[in-house]
Design an enzyme around this catalytic site. Structure first.
Site, short mmCIF file in Angstrom:
data_model
loop_
_atom_site.label_atom_id
_atom_site.label_comp_id
_atom_site.label_asym_id
_atom_site.label_seq_id
_atom_site.Cartn_x
_atom_site.Cartn_y
_atom_site.Cartn_z
N ASN A 9 -40.81 -19.76 44.10
CA ASN A 9 -40.33 -20.11 45.44
C ASN A 9 -40.90 -19.09 46.42
OD1 ASN A 9 -38.91 -20.65 47.77
ND2 ASN A 9 -36.90 -20.08 46.96
N LYS A 11 -40.70 -19.04 49.56
CA LYS A 11 -39.87 -18.86 50.76
C LYS A 11 -40.76 -18.91 52.02
CE LYS A 11 -36.53 -16.52 47.89
NZ LYS A 11 -35.46 -15.55 47.73
N HIS A 96 -30.60 -23.93 47.84
CA HIS A 96 -30.86 -22.50 47.69
C HIS A 96 -29.81 -21.72 48.50
CE1 HIS A 96 -32.73 -18.58 47.86
NE2 HIS A 96 -33.46 -18.97 46.82
N GLU A 98 -30.02 -19.28 50.36
CA GLU A 98 -30.43 -18.95 51.73
C GLU A 98 -30.20 -20.16 52.66
OE1 GLU A 98 -34.33 -17.57 50.62
OE2 GLU A 98 -33.39 -15.85 49.63
N GLU A 167 -28.80 -18.90 40.41
CA GLU A 167 -29.28 -17.74 41.16
C GLU A 167 -28.08 -16.98 41.73
OE1 GLU A 167 -33.67 -18.55 42.42
OE2 GLU A 167 -32.34 -19.07 44.04
N GLY A 173 -33.52 -10.91 45.69
CA GLY A 173 -34.23 -9.99 46.58
C GLY A 173 -33.63 -8.59 46.62
N SER A 212 -34.37 -11.56 41.35
CA SER A 212 -35.08 -10.33 40.96
C SER A 212 -35.71 -10.42 39.58
CB SER A 212 -34.15 -9.12 41.07
OG SER A 212 -33.73 -8.96 42.41
P1 13P Z 1 -36.25 -12.96 44.17
O1 13P Z 1 -36.99 -13.23 42.89
O2 13P Z 1 -37.12 -12.43 45.26
O3 13P Z 1 -35.01 -12.16 43.93
O4 13P Z 1 -35.75 -14.39 44.71
C1 13P Z 1 -35.17 -15.29 43.84
C2 13P Z 1 -35.02 -16.59 44.52
O5 13P Z 1 -34.28 -16.70 45.49
C3 13P Z 1 -35.82 -17.71 44.04
O6 13P Z 1 -35.42 -18.91 44.63
#
Ligand code: 13P
Length: 249
Positions: A9, A11, A96, A98, A167, A173, A212
């Protein structure tokens, strides 16, 4: 045997030129990954059309990061599932954390999105996960159970197409990964909740871990019996890391 999937992803990262270079680098290294591992990348909307053909030829899945809840019409700035399907996008990340946090997506929104995605033949990668305070209050199972209601109302046929991603929001992150035991505990919980509705079909549902995930911790997490791969954020922006994670299988 369940499918093994490693999805990136991206983003809101990469210019088109950077995204194109990243795809080329991933394709160049794809041969290092076992054939039974499905690679998927989810670049920003602007890149999808131009990357579709190259990825298809390389046998790498193309995903969007979101789609509109409506089919078409006066929704300025939105991108529909039908549009995505028309440029050969195969998957769509939905729910997601976010999107839930910054764009107010709820079960009601996600119910509409998943229905429209499935209608146009997109494979949903449906994300669930608890926030830190929810885990600390020991509410993580309840939170995830409530998020899964978007899936448990699907028909058996539609459910059979879905990929789930766990997740934990506190791991995204942050550099703080769930332990492999924590991941397995939630993945088993998700599979049992889905099996309560869909029976043996839930045994076939890929459940990916995200948060992560990197080359140094992927092996231990992916070794868990109910972890079928990863949804990778930051580490998917470097071809070497993304491929190294996929090579864990
Ligand atoms: P990170 O791997 O940067 O922690 O993000 C995970 C994520 O949100 C994948 O959709």
């Amino acid at each position: 045997m369940r499918k093994k999937i490693v999805a990136g992803n991206w983003k809101m990262n990469t210019t088109f030129a950077e995204g194109e270079a990243l795809v080329k680098a991933i394709i160049a290294k794809k041969g290092e990954v076992k054939n039974d591992v499905t690679l998927v990348v989810a670049p920003p909307f602007t890149h999808l059309t131009c990357l579709a053909e190259e990825l298809e030829k390389a046998g790498i899945g193309l995903s969007a990061q979101n789609c509109a809840e409506h089919e078409s019409g006066a929704y300025t700035g939105e991108v529909s599932a039908k549009m995505l399907a028309s440029v050969d996008v195969k998957y769509c990340i939905l729910g997601h954390s976010e999107r839930r946090e910054y764009y107010g997506e709820t079960n009601a929104t996600l119910t509409k999105k998943i229905d429209v995605a499935l209608k146009y033949g997109l494979i949903p990668i449906f994300c669930v996960g608890e926030k830190l305070d929810e885990r600390e209050a020991n509410r993580h199972f309840d939170v995830i159970n409530a998020q899964l209601e978007v899936l448990t109302r699907l028909s058996a046929e539609d459910f059979g197409k879905v990929i789930v991603a766990y997740e934990p929001v506190w791991a995204i992150g942050t550099g703080k990964t769930a332990t492999s035991a924590q991941a397995q505990e939630i993945h088993t919980f998700i599979r049992k909740a889905l099996a309560a509705k869909f029976g043996a079909a839930a045994e076939q549902t890929p459940i990916l871990y995200g948060g992560s995930c990197k080359p140094s911790n992927a092996a231990e997490i992916f070794a868990q019996p109910d972890v079928d791969g990863g949804l990778i954020g930051g580490a998917s922006l470097a071809a070497d890391d993304f491929i190294a994670i996929a090579k864990v299988f």
